[in-house]
Design an enzyme around this catalytic site. Structure first.
Site, PDB file in Angstrom:
ATOM      1  N   ASN A 104      -4.295  16.998  -9.349  1.00  0.00           N
ATOM      2  CA  ASN A 104      -2.995  16.938  -8.565  1.00  0.00           C
ATOM      3  C   ASN A 104      -2.039  18.306  -7.918  1.00  0.00           C
ATOM      4  O   ASN A 104      -2.558  18.614  -8.546  1.00  0.00           O
ATOM      5  CB  ASN A 104      -2.507  15.954  -9.105  1.00  0.00           C
ATOM      6  CG  ASN A 104      -1.240  15.276  -7.992  1.00  0.00           C
ATOM      7  OD1 ASN A 104      -1.773  14.329  -6.616  1.00  0.00           O
ATOM      8  ND2 ASN A 104       0.158  15.175  -7.731  1.00  0.00           N
ATOM      9  N   ARG A 105      -2.266  18.153  -6.547  1.00  0.00           N
ATOM     10  CA  ARG A 105      -0.941  19.010  -5.830  1.00  0.00           C
ATOM     11  C   ARG A 105      -0.126  19.359  -6.395  1.00  0.00           C
ATOM     12  O   ARG A 105       0.436  20.887  -7.091  1.00  0.00           O
ATOM     13  CB  ARG A 105      -1.433  18.103  -4.023  1.00  0.00           C
ATOM     14  CG  ARG A 105       0.045  19.298  -3.132  1.00  0.00           C
ATOM     15  CD  ARG A 105      -0.025  19.287  -2.393  1.00  0.00           C
ATOM     16  NE  ARG A 105       0.485  17.743  -1.918  1.00  0.00           N
ATOM     17  CZ  ARG A 105       1.432  17.303  -1.298  1.00  0.00           C
ATOM     18  NH1 ARG A 105       0.189  17.885   0.214  1.00  0.00           N
ATOM     19  NH2 ARG A 105       1.783  16.011  -1.198  1.00  0.00           N
ATOM     20  N   THR A 106       0.610  18.078  -6.697  1.00  0.00           N
ATOM     21  CA  THR A 106       1.311  18.597  -7.671  1.00  0.00           C
ATOM     22  C   THR A 106       1.406  17.768  -9.227  1.00  0.00           C
ATOM     23  O   THR A 106       1.420  17.284  -9.602  1.00  0.00           O
ATOM     24  CB  THR A 106       2.850  17.269  -7.603  1.00  0.00           C
ATOM     25  OG1 THR A 106       3.171  17.541  -5.892  1.00  0.00           O
ATOM     26  CG2 THR A 106       4.126  17.857  -7.888  1.00  0.00           C
TER      27      THR A 106
ATOM     28  N   THR B 297       0.820  -1.146   0.068  1.00  0.00           N
ATOM     29  CA  THR B 297       0.024  -0.001  -0.022  1.00  0.00           C
ATOM     30  C   THR B 297       0.818   1.375   0.517  1.00  0.00           C
ATOM     31  O   THR B 297       2.214   1.119  -0.248  1.00  0.00           O
ATOM     32  CB  THR B 297      -1.125   0.064   1.411  1.00  0.00           C
ATOM     33  OG1 THR B 297      -1.680   0.711   1.300  1.00  0.00           O
ATOM     34  CG2 THR B 297      -0.835   0.515   3.395  1.00  0.00           C
TER      35      THR B 297
ATOM     36  N   LYS C 212       3.341  15.760 -11.681  1.00  0.00           N
ATOM     37  CA  LYS C 212       2.813  14.114 -11.823  1.00  0.00           C
ATOM     38  C   LYS C 212       1.858  13.658 -12.614  1.00  0.00           C
ATOM     39  O   LYS C 212       0.783  12.963 -13.026  1.00  0.00           O
ATOM     40  CB  LYS C 212       2.576  14.096 -10.511  1.00  0.00           C
ATOM     41  CG  LYS C 212       3.340  13.614  -9.560  1.00  0.00           C
ATOM     42  CD  LYS C 212       3.567  13.017  -8.461  1.00  0.00           C
ATOM     43  CE  LYS C 212       3.429  12.200  -7.465  1.00  0.00           C
ATOM     44  NZ  LYS C 212       3.230  12.106  -6.033  1.00  0.00           N
TER      45      LYS C 212
ATOM     46  N   GLY D  93     -14.405   3.347  -0.271  1.00  0.00           N
ATOM     47  CA  GLY D  93     -13.741   2.639  -0.538  1.00  0.00           C
ATOM     48  C   GLY D  93     -13.547   1.477  -0.142  1.00  0.00           C
ATOM     49  O   GLY D  93     -12.577   0.518  -0.818  1.00  0.00           O
TER      50      GLY D  93
ATOM     51  N   LYS E 190       3.446   1.572  -3.933  1.00  0.00           N
ATOM     52  CA  LYS E 190       2.940   0.339  -4.831  1.00  0.00           C
ATOM     53  C   LYS E 190       3.912   0.831  -6.844  1.00  0.00           C
ATOM     54  O   LYS E 190       3.923   0.202  -7.363  1.00  0.00           O
ATOM     55  CB  LYS E 190       1.822   0.813  -5.458  1.00  0.00           C
ATOM     56  CG  LYS E 190       0.674   0.647  -4.420  1.00  0.00           C
ATOM     57  CD  LYS E 190      -0.552   0.914  -4.693  1.00  0.00           C
ATOM     58  CE  LYS E 190      -1.453   0.665  -3.454  1.00  0.00           C
ATOM     59  NZ  LYS E 190      -3.174   0.404  -3.107  1.00  0.00           N
TER      60      LYS E 190
HETATM   61  P1  ATR Z   1      -0.893   5.691  -3.544  1.00  0.00           P
HETATM   62  O1  ATR Z   1      -0.356   4.842  -3.910  1.00  0.00           O
HETATM   63  O2  ATR Z   1      -2.012   5.134  -2.015  1.00  0.00           O
HETATM   64  O3  ATR Z   1      -1.795   6.970  -4.317  1.00  0.00           O
HETATM   65  P2  ATR Z   1       0.816   8.459  -3.154  1.00  0.00           P
HETATM   66  O4  ATR Z   1       1.426   7.629  -4.015  1.00  0.00           O
HETATM   67  O5  ATR Z   1       1.504   8.398  -2.040  1.00  0.00           O
HETATM   68  O6  ATR Z   1       0.555   6.817  -2.176  1.00  0.00           O
HETATM   69  O7  ATR Z   1      -0.489   9.616  -3.905  1.00  0.00           O
HETATM   70  C1  ATR Z   1      -0.759  10.363  -2.701  1.00  0.00           C
HETATM   71  C2  ATR Z   1      -1.973  10.996  -3.591  1.00  0.00           C
HETATM   72  O8  ATR Z   1      -2.196  12.208  -2.576  1.00  0.00           O
HETATM   73  C3  ATR Z   1      -0.541  11.731  -4.126  1.00  0.00           C
HETATM   74  O9  ATR Z   1      -1.150  12.575  -5.367  1.00  0.00           O
HETATM   75  C4  ATR Z   1      -0.714  13.112  -3.347  1.00  0.00           C
HETATM   76  O10 ATR Z   1       0.147  14.711  -4.041  1.00  0.00           O
HETATM   77  P3  ATR Z   1       1.228  14.922  -4.654  1.00  0.00           P
HETATM   78  O11 ATR Z   1       1.988  13.701  -5.569  1.00  0.00           O
HETATM   79  O12 ATR Z   1       1.077  16.304  -4.149  1.00  0.00           O
HETATM   80  O13 ATR Z   1       1.931  14.172  -3.223  1.00  0.00           O
HETATM   81  C5  ATR Z   1      -1.763  13.637  -3.104  1.00  0.00           C
HETATM   82  N1  ATR Z   1      -1.245  14.202  -1.433  1.00  0.00           N
HETATM   83  C6  ATR Z   1      -0.962  13.719   0.137  1.00  0.00           C
HETATM   84  N2  ATR Z   1      -1.199  14.642   0.506  1.00  0.00           N
HETATM   85  C7  ATR Z   1      -2.036  15.924  -0.100  1.00  0.00           C
HETATM   86  C8  ATR Z   1      -2.267  16.832   0.750  1.00  0.00           C
HETATM   87  N3  ATR Z   1      -2.089  17.505   2.336  1.00  0.00           N
HETATM   88  N4  ATR Z   1      -2.951  17.780  -0.179  1.00  0.00           N
HETATM   89  C9  ATR Z   1      -3.557  17.759  -1.379  1.00  0.00           C
HETATM   90  N5  ATR Z   1      -2.978  16.048  -2.035  1.00  0.00           N
HETATM   91  C10 ATR Z   1      -2.511  14.783  -1.376  1.00  0.00           C
END
Ligand code: ATR
Length: 256
Positions: free
Chosen positions: A124-126, A36, A129, A218, A40
């Protein structure tokens, strides 16, 4: 329900210890693992082989060990497809917004492309990506339109998607009060799917309910990906042997 004697437990592995853990798994007694967040994608180069579908998705959430060969699979996409089916969601002609661009997002995008949805927008925040995910899936998507937009409420309002799917970890226990879409004005013709199942009702789901949108958590995705993992590890048709409702009631009660 099946009478199978087996043990399943959770381990917290830090990113810097992932490679060492994979070698311990390879040489130890554990038969299979689920993977998880945030591993992943990072686990892929540490494995011996990747199932073609998991390779197309670019994320692995289940690893099968045969002797000491490790093969990566993806059962999340199936879990999400079954979530749509079991909740009566016909996604084929819909516009979808995915919030997040990590491992879960990849599986959800793949599932939606398989369902033949009209369009998928990834935010996405970033932002870069999200752009990379769009580029990746454009190669396998022939009918579905794919785009990315910044995580900006006004832009999402203009987009007005039919289905919104949260694939971020924002709102997951113990982060109960946060939402990735603060102040987004949901409405009654929308569906919100939050891939989070703990808590059973996230703040985002509460906001969507206040706007009279249909909401789904989910839990179904979680259960179906788990059943598909069991089928792989045990080489048995476990998913068709269990009584789904009993399983869901049990897990729901545990998380209530
Ligand atoms: P998973 O494999 O479960 O998808 P992950 O790869 O760590 O987990 O992805 C987490 C997602 O949550 C990412 O899209 C992350 O955004 P970033 O790519 O910008 O890091 C998003 N995420 C995590 N914390 C966040 C926050 N506080 N606000 C907005 N997006 C967030």
């Amino acid at each position: 329900q099946t009478g199978i004697i087996a043990q399943y437990s959770n381990l917290c592995i830090e990113e810097e210890n992932l490679a060492e853990f994979v070698e311990t798994f390879r040489n130890g007694k554990i038969k299979g693992i689920n993977v998880t967040l945030p591993h992943k994608e990072q686990i892929i180069p540490l494995l011996d082989d990747i199932n073609p579908r998991a390779n197309s998705i670019g994320a692995v959430n289940c690893v099968l060990k045969t002797n000491s060969t490790l093969i990566g699979y993806n059962t999340d996409w199936y879990g999400f497809s079954m979530l749509l089916k079991s909740n009566g969601i016909h996604a084929d002609d819909k516009s979808c917004l995915i919030v997040g661009a990590g491992g879960v997002s990849k599986s959800v995008v793949y599932s939606l492309i398989q369902s033949g949805v009209k369009s998928i927008t990834i935010t996405n925040r970033t932002l870069n990506k999200a752009g990379k995910l769009v580029d990746h899936f454009k190669k396998i998507s022939h009918h579905t339109e794919l785009t990315s937009i910044p995580l900006d409420i006004t832009k999402i309002e203009q987009l007005n998607p039919n289905i919104i799917i949260n694939c971020t970890s924002v709102g997951m226990s113990p982060d109960f009060s946060h939402t990735p879409l603060p102040d987004y004005p949901f409405h009654s013709r929308q569906i919100l799917v939050d891939t989070i199942y703990n808590p059973l009702k996230t703040q985002l789901m509460k906001d969507a309910e206040n706007g009279n949108a249909k909401t789904i958590n989910g839990m179904d995705m979680f259960i179906y990906q788990g059943l598909a993992s069991l089928d792989l590890w045990l080489r048995m048709d476990i998913s068709n042997q269990v009584k789904y409702k009993g399983l869901k009631d049990h897990l729901t009660q545990k998380l209530s």
